[in-house]
Write an enzyme that holds these catalytic residues in place. Structure first.
Site, mmCIF file in Angstrom:
data_model
loop_
_atom_site.group_PDB
_atom_site.id
_atom_site.type_symbol
_atom_site.label_atom_id
_atom_site.label_comp_id
_atom_site.label_asym_id
_atom_site.label_seq_id
_atom_site.Cartn_x
_atom_site.Cartn_y
_atom_site.Cartn_z
ATOM 1 C CE1 TYR A 1 41.133 36.831 44.681
ATOM 2 C CE2 TYR A 1 43.289 37.527 43.873
ATOM 3 C CZ TYR A 1 42.312 36.550 44.009
ATOM 4 O OH TYR A 1 42.508 35.293 43.485
ATOM 5 C CG ASP B 1 26.521 32.072 48.314
ATOM 6 O OD1 ASP B 1 27.694 32.153 48.743
ATOM 7 O OD2 ASP B 1 25.877 33.044 47.896
ATOM 8 C CB SER C 1 46.020 34.116 44.634
ATOM 9 O OG SER C 1 46.501 35.002 43.645
ATOM 10 N NE ARG D 1 28.327 30.563 37.462
ATOM 11 C CZ ARG D 1 29.379 30.683 36.658
ATOM 12 N NH1 ARG D 1 29.211 31.155 35.447
ATOM 13 N NH2 ARG D 1 30.588 30.341 37.062
ATOM 14 N N GLY E 1 36.406 27.266 35.434
ATOM 15 C CA GLY E 1 37.824 27.449 35.771
ATOM 16 C C GLY E 1 38.498 26.254 36.425
ATOM 17 C CB ALA F 1 32.589 22.176 40.753
ATOM 18 C CD GLU G 1 32.864 31.366 33.759
ATOM 19 O OE1 GLU G 1 32.218 31.892 34.679
ATOM 20 O OE2 GLU G 1 32.436 30.437 33.073
HETATM 21 P P1 NDP Z 1 36.372 31.236 37.919
HETATM 22 O O1 NDP Z 1 35.656 32.544 38.020
HETATM 23 O O2 NDP Z 1 36.414 30.556 36.609
HETATM 24 O O3 NDP Z 1 35.792 30.220 38.999
HETATM 25 C C1 NDP Z 1 35.412 30.646 40.276
HETATM 26 C C2 NDP Z 1 34.477 29.616 40.878
HETATM 27 O O4 NDP Z 1 34.108 30.043 42.204
HETATM 28 C C3 NDP Z 1 33.201 29.463 40.074
HETATM 29 O O5 NDP Z 1 32.897 28.100 39.962
HETATM 30 C C4 NDP Z 1 32.160 30.177 40.924
HETATM 31 O O6 NDP Z 1 30.901 29.524 40.771
HETATM 32 C C5 NDP Z 1 32.713 29.931 42.327
HETATM 33 N N1 NDP Z 1 32.184 30.878 43.303
HETATM 34 C C6 NDP Z 1 32.354 32.222 43.349
HETATM 35 N N2 NDP Z 1 31.668 32.726 44.403
HETATM 36 C C7 NDP Z 1 31.074 31.678 45.019
HETATM 37 C C8 NDP Z 1 30.221 31.548 46.151
HETATM 38 N N3 NDP Z 1 29.856 32.605 46.884
HETATM 39 N N4 NDP Z 1 29.795 30.320 46.502
HETATM 40 C C9 NDP Z 1 30.153 29.237 45.791
HETATM 41 N N5 NDP Z 1 30.948 29.282 44.702
HETATM 42 C C10 NDP Z 1 31.392 30.499 44.333
HETATM 43 O O7 NDP Z 1 37.835 31.537 38.433
HETATM 44 P P2 NDP Z 1 39.059 30.558 38.763
HETATM 45 O O8 NDP Z 1 38.790 29.174 38.396
HETATM 46 O O9 NDP Z 1 40.254 31.226 38.212
HETATM 47 O O10 NDP Z 1 39.098 30.724 40.344
HETATM 48 C C11 NDP Z 1 39.148 29.634 41.241
HETATM 49 C C12 NDP Z 1 39.968 30.051 42.438
HETATM 50 O O11 NDP Z 1 41.288 30.314 42.019
HETATM 51 C C13 NDP Z 1 39.482 31.323 43.137
HETATM 52 O O12 NDP Z 1 39.593 31.138 44.524
HETATM 53 C C14 NDP Z 1 40.472 32.379 42.648
HETATM 54 O O13 NDP Z 1 40.603 33.428 43.574
HETATM 55 C C15 NDP Z 1 41.724 31.547 42.545
HETATM 56 N N6 NDP Z 1 42.785 32.041 41.683
HETATM 57 C C16 NDP Z 1 42.551 32.377 40.371
HETATM 58 C C17 NDP Z 1 43.592 32.822 39.579
HETATM 59 C C18 NDP Z 1 43.396 33.265 38.175
HETATM 60 O O14 NDP Z 1 44.220 34.053 37.666
HETATM 61 N N7 NDP Z 1 42.381 32.791 37.473
HETATM 62 C C19 NDP Z 1 44.969 32.851 40.094
HETATM 63 C C20 NDP Z 1 45.087 32.502 41.481
HETATM 64 C C21 NDP Z 1 44.041 32.091 42.224
HETATM 65 P P3 NDP Z 1 29.484 30.240 40.770
HETATM 66 O O15 NDP Z 1 29.669 31.589 40.161
HETATM 67 O O16 NDP Z 1 28.648 29.304 39.937
HETATM 68 O O17 NDP Z 1 29.090 30.253 42.202
HETATM 69 C C1 8X3 Z 2 44.609 35.725 40.659
HETATM 70 C C2 8X3 Z 2 45.934 36.184 40.206
HETATM 71 O O1 8X3 Z 2 47.396 38.247 39.904
HETATM 72 O O2 8X3 Z 2 45.095 38.420 39.173
HETATM 73 O O3 8X3 Z 2 44.625 35.352 41.986
HETATM 74 O O4 8X3 Z 2 45.628 38.413 41.509
HETATM 75 S S1 8X3 Z 2 46.009 37.905 40.217
#
Ligand code: NDP
Ligand code: 8X3
Length: 254
Positions: A152, A59, A139, A36, A14, A11, A188
């Site tokens: 991934y 985590d 995704s 974080r 993103g 949370a 991010e």
């Molecule tokens: P962000 O990097 O903005 O957000 C990712 C979130 O995941 C952060 O809040 C981060 O929080 C958290 N996170 C990462 N590792 C851990 C961990 N070990 N434990 C707990 N929390 C964790 O990216 P998005 O919002 O884009 O990503 C959200 C989801 O969407 C992911 O699953 C990503 O794979 C998926 N996704 C993203 C796409 C894109 O193009 N952006 C497209 C398709 C899917 P913190 O670092 O504080 O732990």
């Molecule tokens: C994130 C979208 O295309 O970068 O899941 O893998 S892509």
């Protein structure tokens, strides 16, 4: 959705943060988790005027910590109506023969095991109450291959198939499961994938109008607010500026 309790992983930025804002506006009670703490505190500050917020530094790779977080929820947050399994990441874009194996481990531990742990610890309560909704963020990478997507994409294929298999296990209950498969979205995500390289990260979205966190939050809102007998199984969402390419063909035979 007013009064529902929502548990969100990832949370702090993103899709997760955007979904927190959306659910708060709907009058939900929120459990916000991520590693974080600072962004969670900021979000709590921002949203606590409209919504009850409980934050947990968590985590999702840590099985015992996930168990503890779910078990020790305050009474008002115990009955989770929606689990948004959103925490996840991609690390690197190297071909399989050159990747850092630690990156692969981190993606498997976060994107696969994190989803397993959160689901396993939240689900018994949902089944006992005969209500609830698990929303998993997969995704397009879980359905469509691309160079450097290797593990991934594999982890996201897991999320998609795990979601379908959960539906099979939950037949006969009123617990819903939805898998959302977003395409390119500006969060991010690329900054994390390219390990802080802002130029590489912004290059991913250059000249396009990518999805934003709010677009996926709106998708989450839509699937969750369907009538309780309607289960949206899988939903793929892309920016208008993204589509499939042709097959890649090698024309330099050795
Ligand atoms: P962000 O990097 O903005 O957000 C990712 C979130 O995941 C952060 O809040 C981060 O929080 C958290 N996170 C990462 N590792 C851990 C961990 N070990 N434990 C707990 N929390 C964790 O990216 P998005 O919002 O884009 O990503 C959200 C989801 O969407 C992911 O699953 C990503 O794979 C998926 N996704 C993203 C796409 C894109 O193009 N952006 C497209 C398709 C899917 P913190 O670092 O504080 O732990
Ligand atoms: C994130 C979208 O295309 O970068 O899941 O893998 S892509």
């Amino acid at each position: 959705m007013n009064g529902k309790t929502i548990f969100i992983t990832g949370a702090s930025s993103g899709f997760g943060a955007a979904s927190a804002r959306m659910f708060a506006a709907e009058g939900c009670r929120l459990v916000l988790t991520a590693r974080r703490i600072d962004p969670l505190l900021k979000l709590q500050d921002e949203l606590s005027g409209t919504s009850e917020i409980h934050i947990i530094p968590l985590d999702v790779r840590d099985r015992e910590a996930v168990h503890g977080a779910v078990e020790s929820l305050p009474d008002r947050f115990r009955n989770i109506d929606v689990l948004l399994n959103n925490a996840g990441l991609a690390l690197g874009l190297e071909p399989a023969h050159q990747v850092d194996l630690d990156d692969w481990d981190t993606m498997v531990d976060t994107n696969i095991k994190g989803v397993m742990y959160c689901t396993r610890f939240v689900l018994p309560g949902m089944v006992a109450r005969n209500s609830g909704h698990i929303v998993n963020i997969s995704s397009t990478a879980g359905a469509w291959p691309y160079p450097g997507g290797n593990v991934y994409g594999g982890t996201k294929a897991f999320v998609t198939q795990f979601s379908r298999n959960l539906r099979c296990d939950l037949l006969g209950t009123k617990v819903r499961v939805t898998c959302i498969q977003p395409g390119m979205a500006e969060t991010e995500f690329s900054k994390v994938r390219f390990k802080g390289d802002e130029n590489k990260a912004s290059g991913v979205y250059q000249g396009t109008q990518p999805l934003r966190g709010e677009d996926i939050a709106e998708t989450v809102r839509w699937v969750v607010s369907q009538p309780s007998h309607v289960n949206v199984n899988t939903l793929e969402v892309m920016s208008i500026d993204q589509t499939w390419g042709p097959f890649a063909i090698n024309r330099e035979q050795k």
